[in-house]
Motif scaffolding. Structure first.
Motif, PDB file in Angstrom:
ATOM      1  N   HIS A 149       9.053   6.018 -19.183  1.00 32.80           N
ATOM      2  CA  HIS A 149       9.188   4.631 -18.736  1.00 32.80           C
ATOM      3  C   HIS A 149       8.043   4.217 -17.826  1.00 32.80           C
ATOM      4  N   GLY A 150       6.885   4.855 -18.006  1.00 30.73           N
ATOM      5  CA  GLY A 150       5.745   4.542 -17.174  1.00 30.73           C
ATOM      6  C   GLY A 150       5.938   5.100 -15.774  1.00 30.73           C
ATOM      7  N   GLY A 151       5.381   4.441 -14.778  1.00 33.01           N
ATOM      8  CA  GLY A 151       5.518   4.907 -13.403  1.00 33.01           C
ATOM      9  C   GLY A 151       4.782   3.971 -12.465  1.00 33.01           C
ATOM     10  N   LEU A 152       5.095   4.064 -11.192  1.00 30.82           N
ATOM     11  CA  LEU A 152       4.465   3.187 -10.210  1.00 30.82           C
ATOM     12  C   LEU A 152       2.979   3.490 -10.055  1.00 30.82           C
ATOM     13  N   HIS A 153       2.556   4.683 -10.464  1.00 28.52           N
ATOM     14  CA  HIS A 153       1.144   5.052 -10.327  1.00 28.52           C
ATOM     15  C   HIS A 153       0.353   4.807 -11.608  1.00 28.52           C
ATOM     16  N   VAL A 154       1.015   4.256 -12.636  1.00 27.76           N
ATOM     17  CA  VAL A 154       0.378   3.958 -13.921  1.00 27.76           C
ATOM     18  C   VAL A 154       0.316   2.441 -14.088  1.00 27.76           C
ATOM     19  N   PHE A 155      -0.871   1.903 -14.367  1.00 29.27           N
ATOM     20  CA  PHE A 155      -1.061   0.460 -14.422  1.00 29.27           C
ATOM     21  C   PHE A 155      -1.582   0.011 -15.785  1.00 29.27           C
ATOM     22  N   ASP A 156      -1.039  -1.108 -16.258  1.00 25.93           N
ATOM     23  CA  ASP A 156      -1.513  -1.738 -17.483  1.00 25.93           C
ATOM     24  C   ASP A 156      -2.623  -2.708 -17.100  1.00 25.93           C
ATOM     25  N   ALA A 157      -3.854  -2.319 -17.402  1.00 32.50           N
ATOM     26  CA  ALA A 157      -5.006  -3.151 -17.064  1.00 32.50           C
ATOM     27  C   ALA A 157      -5.509  -3.912 -18.292  1.00 32.50           C
ATOM     28  N   LYS A 158      -4.565  -4.304 -19.154  1.00 28.82           N
ATOM     29  CA  LYS A 158      -4.845  -5.082 -20.361  1.00 28.82           C
ATOM     30  C   LYS A 158      -5.631  -4.280 -21.402  1.00 28.82           C
ATOM     31  N   SER A 159      -6.905  -4.010 -21.133  1.00 26.86           N
ATOM     32  CA  SER A 159      -7.726  -3.299 -22.114  1.00 26.86           C
ATOM     33  C   SER A 159      -7.619  -1.791 -21.991  1.00 26.86           C
ATOM     34  N   GLU A 160      -6.935  -1.310 -20.948  1.00 28.12           N
ATOM     35  CA  GLU A 160      -6.773   0.119 -20.766  1.00 28.12           C
ATOM     36  C   GLU A 160      -5.569   0.410 -19.877  1.00 28.12           C
ATOM     37  N   VAL A 161      -5.111   1.664 -19.936  1.00 27.38           N
ATOM     38  CA  VAL A 161      -4.033   2.121 -19.064  1.00 27.38           C
ATOM     39  C   VAL A 161      -4.662   2.992 -17.993  1.00 27.38           C
ATOM     40  N   GLN A 162      -4.419   2.644 -16.737  1.00 29.82           N
ATOM     41  CA  GLN A 162      -5.033   3.348 -15.611  1.00 29.82           C
ATOM     42  C   GLN A 162      -3.980   4.135 -14.830  1.00 29.82           C
ATOM     43  N   LYS A 163      -4.374   5.274 -14.306  1.00 27.48           N
ATOM     44  CA  LYS A 163      -3.492   6.049 -13.436  1.00 27.48           C
ATOM     45  C   LYS A 163      -4.206   6.310 -12.118  1.00 27.48           C
ATOM     46  N   TYR A 164      -3.523   6.007 -11.046  1.00 27.57           N
ATOM     47  CA  TYR A 164      -4.071   6.267  -9.726  1.00 27.57           C
ATOM     48  C   TYR A 164      -3.667   7.671  -9.281  1.00 27.57           C
ATOM     49  N   ALA A 165      -4.579   8.359  -8.628  1.00 27.13           N
ATOM     50  CA  ALA A 165      -4.326   9.737  -8.206  1.00 27.13           C
ATOM     51  C   ALA A 165      -4.942   9.966  -6.829  1.00 27.13           C
ATOM     52  N   TRP A 166      -4.277  10.775  -6.036  1.00 29.74           N
ATOM     53  CA  TRP A 166      -4.762  11.064  -4.695  1.00 29.74           C
ATOM     54  C   TRP A 166      -6.096  11.805  -4.725  1.00 29.74           C
ATOM     55  N   ILE A 167      -6.281  12.689  -5.687  1.00 35.61           N
ATOM     56  CA  ILE A 167      -7.450  13.562  -5.717  1.00 35.61           C
ATOM     57  C   ILE A 167      -8.754  12.781  -5.851  1.00 35.61           C
ATOM     58  N   ASN A 168      -8.707  11.584  -6.437  1.00 30.92           N
ATOM     59  CA  ASN A 168      -9.925  10.804  -6.639  1.00 30.92           C
ATOM     60  C   ASN A 168     -10.390  10.085  -5.375  1.00 30.92           C
ATOM     61  N   THR A 169      -9.465   9.802  -4.472  1.00 25.96           N
ATOM     62  CA  THR A 169      -9.806   8.979  -3.315  1.00 25.96           C
ATOM     63  C   THR A 169      -9.428   9.588  -1.975  1.00 25.96           C
ATOM     64  N   GLY A 170      -8.455  10.503  -1.967  1.00 24.67           N
ATOM     65  CA  GLY A 170      -7.941  11.019  -0.708  1.00 24.67           C
ATOM     66  C   GLY A 170      -7.005  10.040  -0.025  1.00 24.67           C
ATOM     67  N   VAL A 171      -6.720   8.927  -0.696  1.00 26.11           N
ATOM     68  CA  VAL A 171      -5.821   7.901  -0.158  1.00 26.11           C
ATOM     69  C   VAL A 171      -4.421   8.157  -0.696  1.00 26.11           C
ATOM     70  N   PRO A 172      -3.403   8.147   0.173  1.00 24.39           N
ATOM     71  CA  PRO A 172      -2.033   8.362  -0.307  1.00 24.39           C
ATOM     72  C   PRO A 172      -1.695   7.432  -1.468  1.00 24.39           C
ATOM     73  N   LEU A 173      -0.957   7.964  -2.428  1.00 28.76           N
ATOM     74  CA  LEU A 173      -0.646   7.232  -3.651  1.00 28.76           C
ATOM     75  C   LEU A 173       0.053   5.911  -3.357  1.00 28.76           C
ATOM     76  N   ILE A 174       0.993   5.905  -2.431  1.00 25.79           N
ATOM     77  CA  ILE A 174       1.728   4.679  -2.144  1.00 25.79           C
ATOM     78  C   ILE A 174       0.803   3.589  -1.618  1.00 25.79           C
ATOM     79  N   ASP A 175      -0.235   3.981  -0.857  1.00 29.85           N
ATOM     80  CA  ASP A 175      -1.191   3.000  -0.338  1.00 29.85           C
ATOM     81  C   ASP A 175      -2.052   2.442  -1.467  1.00 29.85           C
ATOM     82  N   GLN A 176      -2.423   3.300  -2.424  1.00 30.90           N
ATOM     83  CA  GLN A 176      -3.193   2.825  -3.575  1.00 30.90           C
ATOM     84  C   GLN A 176      -2.381   1.845  -4.408  1.00 30.90           C
ATOM     85  N   ILE A 177      -1.102   2.154  -4.586  1.00 28.82           N
ATOM     86  CA  ILE A 177      -0.225   1.293  -5.376  1.00 28.82           C
ATOM     87  C   ILE A 177      -0.081  -0.072  -4.706  1.00 28.82           C
TER      88      ILE A 177
END
Length: 208
Positions: free
Chosen positions: A63-91
């Protein structure tokens, strides 16, 4: 959270599944592949789902997830490892920028299925669940009718052993309904594909 043979399927406990997979300090790293990769345009704050680039995906968020985003032309996933920013803050930042999670929140099963069928990613996850085999462990799921579009796939797949978590009094009204529903799903299977059903105490899972 649902763990199925060689595939891990995130249902209502998708964040719990994601957290569990990241806990390397608790023991040996669990090998997994959720199909997300660095975008073709180069590294960025997120990764994108590009199924044509891999055939080893083993983690699906039904059912997807709060960290997975529909960006129209692509599906994006946010992850802590890429930014060091807590996932909830990225969301929160993404939503403030007008982006919204790829997340099935509709009420009834047919409404949820309609949402699933309008997304390549969710449709792929749904199809994968229909093709699983072996042992299926279901953790923290109510077996409610509004998830019939998922549960009905147990008629089609090759799961031989269904293990379901029960929280609290096994004879409570809610747990009695869960047990009856799981057992009914098993009896509805054709004789050529029998499925045994077992239950366990949810509190006995001490990984978290």
């Amino acid at each position: 959270m649902v763990i199925a043979s060689n595939r891990l399927i995130g249902g209502n406990g998708v964040q719990l599944l994601y957290w569990a997979l990241m806990q390397q300090e608790l023991g040996e790293q669990i090998p997994f592949d959720d199909g997300f990769r660095t975008p073709s345009t180069g590294p960025t704050d997120y990764v994108t789902w590009e199924p044509w680039k891999n055939h080893s995906q083993s983690v699906y968020y039904l059912h997807g997830g709060l960290h997975v985003f529909d960006a129209k032309s692509e599906v994006q996933k946010y992850a802590w490892i890429n930014t060091g920013v807590p996932l909830i803050d990225q969301i929160r930042a993404a939503m403030e920028a007008g982006k919204y999670p790829l997340f099935v929140a509709e009420g009834e099963s047919d409404q949820k299925l309609a949402r699933v069928r309008h997304s390549d990613y969710l449709g792929r996850a749904h199809k994968s669940f229909a093709n699983i085999a072996g042992t299926l462990v279901v953790y923290g799921h109510s077996f409610a009718t509004n998830d019939d579009h998922i549960l009905s796939r147990l008629h089609d797949n090759k799961v031989r052993r269904l293990i379901v978590s029960i929280y609290g009094d096994p004879d409570s009204a809610s747990n009695t309904r869960i047990r009856r529903r799981a057992e009914t799903l098993a009896t509805q299977r054709p004789p050529s594909r029998p499925m045994s059903v077992e239950f366990f105490n949810a509190e006995s899972a001490e990984g978290w």
